[in-house]
Each structure stands twice: as structure tokens, then as C-alpha cells.
Design an enzyme around this catalytic site. Structure first.
Site: not given
Ligand code: ADP
Ligand code: 3PG
Ligand code: MG
Length: 402
Positions: A45, A206, A359, A382
């Protein structure tokens, strides 16, 4: 082409304006994954923002102010989320000295003496109360720091925050950076006449911010594959007791709505049938693979199991377009990373057009060594789901148009 993408593609970019001698504020997304010692595990990023920053340097702007968030701090300073963690990496990548500033007053003073090549990095914008509230006074204060506002934070462009959205009401000139434009171009290729069947794979943690998007993407997809912590909430909605697993109880009803919506739109849903579970996430002593029906008391489901991988891989093999956002487990910990890494390889080896977003998901794909085999790696998680929904992302909404 979808109309939201045409609208977003019609905003002015840096190339359409004159920036020489101007004070430029760039909203970037430096929300990078880090390990427990705050080492950056994937700097994609930051790298993705370099073309915009370098363009401003090359065009002799008076100063550059970089604004970003890191993580989701709740209320004021939090050591875990200070942007100081990324300062050295940014300086190394840019090969420039960066001045780190933690408050708007100093930033304003320093910016008054701007001169070519001064680059400021403001502390995590989410430490400021007005950011998440999109407070008009705060938006005005941010806009006062610049002659030109550049939004290049594609990953955060689905947020109506002060630095991604409200500031554009006050900044005299507001344009998109090169990353924003590159992402829109890539998604327009994927979403314009996509080859069906389309599978959307969601996971990660998330849950609340992504689950609400799922109902509205239903008309666009054929298969919905759910893993990670996200799937715990769905499994709970189906009546399974997920014991100590991460579940967002407030979203169990929404999960039910998503399942009904899928049924009514003929979207096939795939949920884990087995999980890897552990007695402790930080200090695992007992790790078990069990059917989702049999998670033990006090255990946390932290990855998908082998039967689930088989199920998901068969669904993937029958898809021609794959959009993936959210890891299948706590991939940062090696014992819980197998599901995510294997899934990355399965998608990479498929013949489908594959987009990965988020990310952490992009980091996981990189760690799995499969990055080159994906059709496109987006910096947005998202944000890319909202694009898929057909929405105009707030980060584009108020920018100047061509
Ligand atoms: P992205 O950054 O790709 O959008 P998210 O931020 O939504 O993805 O989710 C990533 C996080 O989800 C990682 O830090 C991972 O450890 C966590 N995660 C995935 N599966 C689980 C689980 N079963 N329990 C707790 N945390 C989890
Ligand atoms: C992401 O990691 O999806 C972006 O940086 C946005 O972060 P946020 O879901 O905390 O708004
Ligand atoms: Mg994330």
C-alpha cells in the site's frame, strides 16, 4: 460498463491540473499489516502511493502533506497505531526525508514556510476526534492546510470520513491520485461483461463493515464462499455453537438476512464444514480439527479445515471470475495459516479471472508466493466490495470532474 464506474472514471486526476508551487495534501492509505513487533509485513500500500507522491515532487510543489489512518484506534493516541511505525519504510522507499508532525497547529506553521521538497507526514488521522465524525470544522482545518487536495486512498474510499470525504467540500481544488484511477480502470475491466459464474469469497475479521454489503452484491454473483471469522457469525446464525470463536452477535440476524437473500437470488452459499480450533490464540497448546458442530468448550475457530478446503476448491474450479476479500483464518500465525495459503494456491491455479482485495488478503497472497498468478491485486477490501455493489465510492463523489 457499470454506470458507477463511468461516473468515478470521470473525475479529474493530478494530470488534469497545475500543481507547481502549490501546497498539496494527499490522503493515502498506509494501513499496512504489521506483526506483533510493528514490523511491516507487506508494504504494497505504501509502494502503491509512490507514483502520486513522486509526481508531486517532480512537478515542484511547495509542500506535500501525507495523511493516513492506521488500524481502528478508538479515541485518541494509541501506541499500537502510531504512523511512526511506517516512517522509516516510507523514507527508504521515497529516498527522501519526511517530517513527522503530530498536531495540526505545528503542521500549519511549518507549511507556512513551505519550500520545494518539504514532505510532512501527519500522525494517524484517526487519533483526531473529527475524522470519523466527518466534523465540518475539522474538514475545514484540514482543507486550510492545502491549495490542492488529492485523494489517493482507494482502500479507504468507501468511508465518509473527514480526510476522505468531507474535506472535499472545503478544498479549492480536489482531484484523484494515480492509484485511485488505476484501481477504477482495473475494476472496470473485471466488472464489465464478467465471465460467469462469478464467485465472491469473503473472510477476515471486519465482519460488521463487510457483512452489510453482502445482501446488495447478491444480484451480481453466482456463488458466495464464506470463511474466516466472518463465517463464525454465519454458522452461529445457522444455530451452531461457536464457543470462544470471534463472532459478532449483533450481526447474526443480518447473516440470516444474507442467507435468505442468497436463496431468493439463486446464489449458492458455501460455508465451512470443519474448522481448526485452538484452546488459546497466543499460546496454543491444544489444536484440533473438528466438524463445525463439535467445537469444544473454550476453543476458538481460527482456520478452515481440510474438508472445507476441498469443498471450496470444487466451488472455485467451477467459477470463471473470482473476487476474494478476507483471509480464511488467522494467517499471521503459521499454525492457523494453512487454509488461507492453500486457498490462494487453488485460486492461483484455476483458469478464472481472479481479483484479490484487502490489505491482509493481499499480504496473505504474497506470503503464499502466489501474487504473480492473480489477475489483479487491489489495495481495497471493503472498497472493492462496495464497487461490486454498484455504488459510487464517497472518496470519488466530491472530487472535481473533467
Ligand atoms: P482485509 O485486510 O483483507 O480486508 P480483514 O481486515 O477483514 O481483511 O481481516 C483480516 C484479519 O482477519 C486478519 O488479521 C486475520 O487474522 C483475521 N481473521 C481471519 N479469520 C479469523 C478467525 N477465525 N478468528 C479471528 N481472526 C480471524
Ligand atoms: C482497509 O484496510 O480496508 C482500509 O484501510 C480501510 O480501513 P477501515 O476498514 O478501518 O476503514
Ligand atoms: Mg485488514
Amino acid at each position: 460498463m457499470s454506470s458507477n464506474i463511468i461516473t468515478m472514471g470521470g473525475v479529474k486526476s493530478l494530470r488534469d491540473i497545475d500543481i507547481t508551487g502549490k501546497k498539496v495534501l494527499i490522503r493515502v492509505d498506509f494501513n499496512v499489516p504489521m506483526d506483533g513487533q510493528f514490523n511491516i509485513s507487506d508494504d504494497s500500500r505504501i509502494r502503491a502511493a509512490l507514483p502520486t507522491i513522486n509526481y508531486c515532487i517532480d512537478h515542484k510543489v511547495c509542500s506535500i502533506t501525507l495523511v493516513s489512518h492506521l488500524g481502528q484506534p478508538k479515541g485518541g493516541y494509541d501506541e499500537r497505531y502510531t504512523l511512526r511505525h511506517i516512517l522509516k519504510r516510507l523514507e527508504r522507499l521515497l529516498e527522501k526525508k519526511i517530517e513527522f508532525i503530530d498536531n495540526l497547529e505545528t503542521l500549519k506553521e511549518e507549511n507556512a514556510h513551505c519550500s520545494i521538497e518539504r514532505i510532512f507526514l501527519l500522525e494517524n488521522i484517526r487519533f483526531f476526534e473529527g475524522e470519523k465524525k466527518n466534523d465540518p470544522v475539522f474538514c475545514q482545518q484540514l482543507a486550510d492546510l492545502c491549495d490542492v487536495y488529492v485523494n489517493d486512498a482507494f482502500g479507504t474510499s468507501h468511508r465518509k470520513d473527514a480526510s476522505t470525504y468531507g474535506i472535499a467540500d472545503y478544498a479549492p481544488i480536489k482531484v484523484a491520485g494515480f492509484l485511485m484511477m488505476r484501481e477504477i480502470e482495473a475494476f472496470s475491466k473485471a466488472l464489465e461483461n464478467p465471465i460467469r459464474p462469478i464467485a465472491l469469497i469473503v473472510g477476515g475479521s471486519k465482519i460488521s463493515s463487510k457483512i452489510t454489503l453482502l445482501t446488495s452484491v447478491m444480484p451480481k454473483i453466482d456463488k458466495l464462499i464464506i470463511g474466516g471469522a466472518m463465517s463464525n457469525t454465519f454458522l452461529k446464525a445457522l444455530g451452531y455453537d461457536m464457543k470462544a470463536s470471534l463472532v459478532e452477535d449483533d450481526y447474526v440476524d443480518i447473516a440470516k438476512d444474507v442467507l435468505f437473500e442468497a436463496l431468493s437470488k439463486n446464489v449458492k452459499v458455501y460455508l465451512p464444514v470443519d474448522v481448526v480450533s485452538t484452546d488459546s490464540i497466543e499460546h496454543p497448546v491444544d489444536i484440533k480439527i473438528t466438524p463445525v458442530q463439535d467445537v469444544l468448550d473454550g476453543f476458538h475457530a481460527v482456520d478452515i479445515g481440510p474438508a472445507t478446503l476441498k469443498l471450496f476448491s470444487e466451488a472455485i474450479e467451477l467459477s470463471n471470475t473470482i473476487i476474494w476479500n478476507g483471509p480464511m483464518g488467522i494467517y499471521e500465525i503459521s499454525q492457523f495459516s494453512k487454509g488461507t495459503f492453500r486457498l490462494a494456491s487453488i485460486i492461483a491455479d484455476s483458469y478464472a479471472f481472479s481479483i484479490v482485495g484487502g490489505g491482509d488478503t493481499a499480504d496473505a497472497v504474497e506470503k503464499a508466493g502466489e501474487k504473480e498468478k492473480f489477475s489483479f491485486i487491489s489495495t481495497g477490501g471493503g472498497a472493492s466490495l462496495e464497487l461490486l455493489e454498484g455504488k459510487i465510492l464517497p472518496g470519488f463523489e466530491k472530487l472535481d470532474r473533467k
